[in-house]
Design a protein around this motif. Structure first.
Motif, PDB file in Angstrom:
ATOM      1  N   SER A 598       0.958  -1.241   0.171  1.00 23.63           N
ATOM      2  CA  SER A 598      -0.194  -0.464  -0.140  1.00 23.63           C
ATOM      3  C   SER A 598       0.941   1.422  -0.322  1.00 23.63           C
ATOM      4  O   SER A 598       0.020   2.414  -0.586  1.00 23.63           O
ATOM      5  CB  SER A 598      -1.392  -0.419   1.328  1.00 23.63           C
ATOM      6  OG  SER A 598      -1.374   1.570   1.174  1.00 23.63           O
ATOM      7  N   GLN A 599       1.799   1.141   0.982  1.00 28.03           N
ATOM      8  CA  GLN A 599       2.782   2.516   0.671  1.00 28.03           C
ATOM      9  C   GLN A 599       3.803   2.343  -0.686  1.00 28.03           C
ATOM     10  O   GLN A 599       4.254   3.820  -0.966  1.00 28.03           O
ATOM     11  CB  GLN A 599       4.196   1.794   1.925  1.00 28.03           C
ATOM     12  CG  GLN A 599       3.764   1.590   3.390  1.00 28.03           C
ATOM     13  CD  GLN A 599       4.863   1.823   4.162  1.00 28.03           C
ATOM     14  OE1 GLN A 599       5.881   2.518   4.504  1.00 28.03           O
ATOM     15  NE2 GLN A 599       4.531   1.266   4.959  1.00 28.03           N
ATOM     16  N   GLY A 601       2.342   1.834  -3.822  1.00 34.98           N
ATOM     17  CA  GLY A 601       1.052   1.928  -4.486  1.00 34.98           C
ATOM     18  C   GLY A 601       1.541   0.892  -5.768  1.00 34.98           C
ATOM     19  O   GLY A 601       0.801   0.959  -6.837  1.00 34.98           O
ATOM     20  N   THR A 608      -3.025   4.750  -2.336  1.00 42.81           N
ATOM     21  CA  THR A 608      -1.895   4.271  -1.574  1.00 42.81           C
ATOM     22  C   THR A 608      -1.911   4.818  -0.461  1.00 42.81           C
ATOM     23  O   THR A 608      -2.920   5.959  -0.179  1.00 42.81           O
ATOM     24  CB  THR A 608      -1.137   4.465  -2.028  1.00 42.81           C
ATOM     25  OG1 THR A 608      -0.606   5.575  -2.451  1.00 42.81           O
ATOM     26  CG2 THR A 608      -0.702   3.870  -3.795  1.00 42.81           C
TER      27      THR A 608
END
Length: 1003
Positions: A598-599, A601, A608
């Protein structure tokens, strides 16, 4: 928002519990005391403190009324938890709350969290206390800023006090719209077992809830100890389980001739079902493919080159299609696929619905375990001091079921594309094909995905209280530490794995492997495009490789040290002047670490999130004075002044001060006037200061330069779009990226507000045998300035592209927040937290109570009515205030009424909740007589009934909520968030008729 305060007689909660609950308590014992209390009983009073003031007192003569909810009334109404009681219309006045129907939406606190906000100003402006001390925020993801009601120890709660009057000078930050104080049982001895089951009767066994608890307490000469343990579980309620959510339709009004404006599905002859509500296309395509060469394909699947079609079959329409779904009966250039959607035909022909969509959560399931303990020990020293402590441990496990579409891009020339589709060039690479054009895009109905949250909340309090060295003065020194830790997991398609799985080579007929297998061990090749793949039937080995759980962790810690002393200052002819003085230090830290994917992308077609990490601390000194100015004088039975002041110094934004003045005037016994005026503030929440840059997306149509209308668009916008070399017929192909981030770097400041309440209480002495009557009305005004808010992507884009040419070229002002990619012309907007909003709420609260002995028992009637006369908001100083009163989910009037009758060991109750009808026609500037949209709902009534029997050491309560099975009203799609065909609004009951039974056994 406002908070209210009041004080309770020691005998009240025993003899008058039924009379008080869910009513607005007012000055004088009549509203709180049982009618059977004698004068002698009324003098047996314990000085206690109730929400809204730090001063101990033995009467109800406070400037502001308080609503009190007792555990007995919550049980009679069928509430299985404190959360349900607090979010009810009787407490919230009909304002929308974040409850268990918001699991699929982005909310502060994350999915599964339940919060309370009074006066419609949101949970961040309502302070929640437990035994007069703050309940720290809890939740998941970066935007944690309010107390999660799920952590409260329902079994141990004695009553809930709700104050709706600004109280920052008494409690500090956040007490803008109100204060909710949860009081636990005091000096409890014995053992109580309690069990409750709620069963929705219209949902075929879904959505039920159970709670079991054990409360125990004991006392000695110098010690006391009590505690509770409880388990609460709520089953999932899905869209499939309720009629109004099984088929989301357009919901348009019929024509004057009675014809339907909805799209009629030719397969059913009824309005088509859609997965989501939106304008125009009503949901994303599924079970289709996208192919394109220039304009598309005609009705026979012949390719269109520069608008010139091949030779269609005789009589075949020359229509351009942009979606095709599997159909084995179709032959020709698009063998196996038939055209759906596109120009010249109704785009709704395409598939947008899958039965698995009905597995989505309507009300999310949860399991909650809570342990609470409190105790004290008399030291016989330090001023007869008691060493006391509280301990709270709570664990919540919640989850949500959603539905996922997968847009899978097959690169031009890929061996995974069937030969009859090899001609297609859908578009340029969108990120999955290593720079190669997309040959075919498959819009796959992937199926259900799941999100989970596991939260642990711990709160520890230790303190010392006793007599101060000044006679009649007392002190209380306490320290607390709270910590919330939440693990949140969501299933995500990982972009890097999708990229590698789509880049394949054919190693034998029909068998493929990843081209870069050596550098990506474990890579599984994507399946070859087929009708099964398009329909969502995918190899498990591949989905296990590309569809992975992504876990994040959120922690929130708060430390508080508080000291207070109180007692008499001096005497006046009317009585003692009482004072309270104190100091407090608070320190809070937040740390949200999203999953690495998630960090970076790496979550495909999903937002994100960056790390949210920050802290803030504050020192405060405060004081409160109450002075009886007149007592038992002509035309002044009582005149009492209350004043409080607080000085605050935050690390984040500096110092500030607040004050509040209240007055109670009783000219004669039967009439009391009260009024308050003061200031409040709210320090920015940690997430508003430090939330890490989080990406989201708006539709491509949000681009101001998308399809410019030279007749209606402003000259400035047209000129600024031309300055970016965009033609007037420019069509944006990409979503508008919106980056949300904290406002600490921009110097985010605290919100400030003013609060005023004016009320009267009427308590006439009726002739003997006529019963007891009391009536109260309170007018309130709250105005918040410099409100912490976001500009909003739409506002930023509008103001940037309507700015003058020089500012636009220099990228100053709002344009400094906008960037356009030089290549694909996509837009990115920075949307941080700033001080700009103004919120105004005005209204009246009416309360009536009548009690009378009838036959062998006593009848009690309570009526509470909330009226909003203004609910307005604006973002910018130059903007006019926008009125929300009367709009959907913002009723002007709401009310509750209940009639109960108690005799011997029995008590019966009948209650009604009312929410006035609302409409969006005026706000949307549409004529309700001619509009095709249904943007209006009628009055909503919910009836509840119950009966209670109390035996020797046990009590059983049974009843039905929503007795008449009132379904939520319906509205059209396209303008407001909906659940099925109903508005998304906490005031409506989604469960339907629900039976409940509660059993309590004392030992």
């Amino acid at each position: 928002m406002s908070t209210r305060k009041d004080y309770l007689l020691g005998t009240t909660m025993v003899a008058g519990a039924a009379a008080m609950s869910l009513t607005m308590l007012v000055p004088g014992a009549a509203f709180a005391q049982s009618a059977t209390n004698t004068d002698q009983e009324a003098t047996q009073v314990e000085e206690i403190v109730v929400v809204g003031s730090r001063i101990r007192r033995d009467n109800f003569n406070a400037p502001s009324p308080t609503q009190v909810v007792t555990r007995e009334e919550a049980t009679l109404q069928g509430f299985a938890s404190t959360t349900e009681a607090l979010q009810s219309t009787a407490v919230t006045g009909g304002t929308s709350q974040i409850n268990n129907s918001y699991g699929g939406y982005v909310t502060n606190g994350g999915p599964g969290a339940n919060t309370i906000g009074l006066r419609g100003m949101g949970p961040s402006r309502t302070l929640v206390l437990l035994n007069g001390r703050r309940v720290s925020p809890a939740g998941s993801r970066g935007s944690v800023g309010s107390a999660d009601l799920n952590v409260l120890p329902t079994a141990m709660i004695d009553r809930v006090e709700v104050l709706r009057d600004g109280a920052s000078s008494v409690y500090g930050s956040d007490a803008v719209a109100g204060v909710v104080n949860i009081q636990t049982r005091k000096n409890f001895e014995g053992l109580i077992f309690e069990a409750q089951h709620n069963e929705p009767l219209e949902a075929e066994g879904a959505g039920g809830s159970d709670r079991i608890s054990l409360v125990a307490g004991a006392r000695g000469d110098r010690w006391r100890a009590a505690g509770s343990v409880e388990l609460y579980e709520r089953d999932e309620l899905t869209l499939r389980d309720r009629e109004f959510t099984r088929c989301q339709t357009d919901g348009r009004r019929p024509t004057a001739a009675g014809a339907s404006r909805d799209y009629i599905d030719p397969l059913t002859g009824k309005s088509k079902c859609y997965p989501i509500t939106s304008t125009g296309s009503n949901g994303s395509s599924i079970n289709t493919i996208g192919v394109s060469v220039d304009g598309g394909l005609d009705g026979d699947g012949n390719r269109i080159f520069n608008g010139v079609a091949g030779t269609p079959a005789a009589g075949a329409p020359n229509v351009l299609f942009n979606r095709f779904r599997p159909n084995s009966g179709v032959t020709g250039p698009m063998a196996g696929y038939e055209g759906v959607g596109g120009t010249g035909v109704n785009s709704n022909v395409r598939d947008t619905f899958d039965d698995r969509m009905l597995n989505r959560s309507l009300i999310s399931p949860v399991k909650i375990a809570t342990f609470y303990g409190e105790g004290g020990y008399q030291l016989n020293a330090l001023g007869n001091a008691e060493l006391y402590g509280e301990f709270l441990l709570n664990q919540r496990k919640s989850s949500q079921t959603s539905y996922r579409q997968l847009a899978l891009d097959y690169a031009k020339g890929s061996p995974l594309i069937p030969s009859n589709l090899a001609f297609s060039t859908f578009s340029g690479d969108q990120g999955l094909n290593k720079g190669q054009d997309i040959g075919v895009r498959a819009f796959i109905g992937f199926g259900n995905d799941h999100s989970t949250q596991e939260q642990r909340f711990n709160r520890n309090v230790v303190g010392l209280r006793g007599d101060f060295f000044i006679p009649e003065w007392r002190y209380d020194l306490s320290a607390s530490y709270s910590r919330s830790r939440s693990e949140y997991v969501s299933q995500q398609f990982l972009t890097n794995r999708l990229v590698e799985s789509l880049d394949v080579i054919e190693i034998s007929p029909g068998k493929f492997q990843c081209r870069e297998l050596s550098t990506n061990p474990g890579c599984v090749a994507a399946p070859k495009l087929s009708s099964q793949v398009v329909g969502g039937i995918l190899p498990k080995e591949w989905t296990d490789y590309v569809f992975r759980p992504v876990k994040g962790v959120t922690t929130y810690e708060e430390k508080i040290v508080s000291l207070g002393i109180d007692g008499p200052l001096f005497d006046l002819p009317a009585g003692k002047v009482m004072g309270f003085f104190g100091a407090e230090w608070r320190d809070a830290e937040i740390d949200d670490t999203p999953g690495l994917d998630s960090q970076t992308g790496n979550t495909y077609n999903y937002s994100t999130s960056a790390i949210t990490r920050g802290s803030d601390s504050v020192w405060e000194v405060f004081g409160e004075v109450e002075a009886p100015l007149l007592r038992d004088a002509p035309f002044a039975k009582e005149l009492t002044l209350n004043a409080s002041f607080r000085y605050t110094d935050y690390d984040s934004y500096g110092d500030d001060s607040t004050y509040k003045i209240g007055l109670v005037y009783q000219p004669i016994d039967m009439l009391t006037f009260r009024a308050t005026y003061g200031t409040s503030y709210r320090a920015p929440a940690l997430f508003e200061q430090f939330v890490g840059a989080t990406s989201g997306f708006q539709a491509a149509s949000f681009d101001p330069c998308n399809e410019i209308d030279t007749a209606t668009d402003t000259p400035a916008l047209i000129a600024n779009c031309a300055a970016e070399n965009l033609p007037t017929d420019f069509q944006q192909k990409s979503s508008v990226a919106v980056i949300t981030k904290g406002g600490a770097e921009a110097g985010l400041k605290a919100e400030t507000s003013t609060n005023m309440t004016i009320g009267l209480v009427l308590k006439p002495t009726l002739p003997e045998g006529w019963g007891d009557f009391a009536f109260a009305v309170d007018y309130y005004e709250i105005e918040v300035n410099n409100g912490v808010a976001q500009y909003g992507a739409a506002n930023i884009l509008e103001r940037c592209y309507d700015s003058n040419a020089a500012d636009f070229a220099a990228r100053v002002g709002f344009c400094s927040l906008v960037a356009r990619d030089a290549g694909d012309k996509s837009l990115t907007v920075q949307n941080g937290y700033v001080n700009l909003a103004t919120d105004v709420v005005k209204g009246l609260d009416y309360t009536l109570r009548y009690r009378k002995d009838v036959g062998p028992g006593t009848a009690l009637f309570n009526l509470a009515l909330t009226q909003y006369t203004e609910i307005t908001n604006k973002l910018f100083d130059e903007d006019p205030l926008v009125e929300y009163k009367g709009r959907l989910n913002n009723p002007e009037f709401t009310g509750t009424a209940d009639l109960s009758y108690a005799w011997d060991k029995w008590r019966v109750r009948y209650g009604v909740e009312w929410i006035q009808g609302t409409s969006d026609y005026e706000y949307r500037r549409q004529n309700p007589a001619t509009s095709q949209f249904d943007l209006e709902v009628g009055d909503y009534w919910q009836h509840n009934t119950s009966v209670q029997y109390t035996g020797e050491g046990w009590t059983v309560t049974a009843g039905v909520r929503n007795l008449l099975n009132e379904d939520p009203p319906t509205i059209s799609s396209g303008y407001n968030n909906r659940v099925g065909n109903a508005p998304l609004y906490s005031g409506y009951d989604y469960l339907g008729r629900t039976a409940f039974v509660n059993l309590t056994k004392s030992f």
